[in-house]
Design an enzyme around this catalytic site. Structure first.
Site, PDB file in Angstrom:
ATOM      1  N   GLY A  44       0.817  -1.219   0.000  1.00 27.41           N
ATOM      2  CA  GLY A  44       0.000   0.000   0.000  1.00 27.41           C
ATOM      3  C   GLY A  44       0.847   1.264   0.000  1.00 27.41           C
ATOM      4  O   GLY A  44       0.542   2.234  -0.700  1.00 27.41           O
ATOM      5  N   CYS A  45       1.928   1.241   0.751  1.00 26.32           N
ATOM      6  CA  CYS A  45       2.803   2.417   0.843  1.00 26.32           C
ATOM      7  C   CYS A  45       3.560   2.645  -0.462  1.00 26.32           C
ATOM      8  O   CYS A  45       3.784   3.791  -0.865  1.00 26.32           O
ATOM      9  CB  CYS A  45       3.772   2.267   2.012  1.00 26.32           C
TER      10      CYS A  45
END
Length: 156
Positions: A44-45
């Site tokens: 996600g990052c």
């Protein structure tokens, strides 16, 4: 006490990926897109960082600087930048002081486990250093466009 929309953001300094101390006040006169994320190199990052990377020129055109912050150390940030060709700074908040200033260091629950971590959040600070917008509990998909749209609206 955490910073509130409409208030001036207290200055802080953290080391960037090169180990240089960076102050928030260094960017007075520009919009600042300050985004907090949990961990370098996680799916996600990475998606969020690459979305900001891909929109970087659009932010620059609006006189906005993007700054990412996580508790990861300086060396981890440099690897993350190198691997994904990120054109903006990442600051190391290993002591979580700035995360606490913005109220994003939270107790999280995942698969029945409780732990402290960063709540993915973005803050838009105006050219005078006043917090104009906060996006908390950010969902990555479409978020960068939301932040860009907010700054565009401020300039109209």
């Amino acid at each position: 006490m955490t910073v509130q929309v409409g208030e001036k953001v207290a200055d802080f300094s953290l080391p960037n990926q090169a180990g240089e101390l960076v102050r928030l006040s260094d960017y007075k006169g520009k919009y600042i897109v300050l985004y907090f994320y949990p961990k370098d190199m996680t799916p996600g990052c990475t998606t969020e960082a690459c979305d900001f990377r891909d929109a970087h020129e659009s932010f620059e055109d609006l006189d906005a600087v993007i700054i990412g912050i996580s508790p990861d150390p300086v060396a981890s940030h440099q690897k993350f930048i190198d691997k994904h060709d990120l054109p903006f700074m990442l600051l190391a908040d290993e002591e979580k002081q700035v995360a606490e200033q913005f109220g994003v260091w939270k107790l999280k629950k995942n698969f029945g486990r409780e732990y402290y971590g960063i709540e993915r959040s973005t803050f838009i600070i105006d050219k005078e250093g006043v917090l104009q917008k906060e996006f908390r509990k950010v969902k990555v998909k479409g978020h960068v466009e939301e932040a860009l749209s907010f700054i565009r609206e401020q300039l109209q």
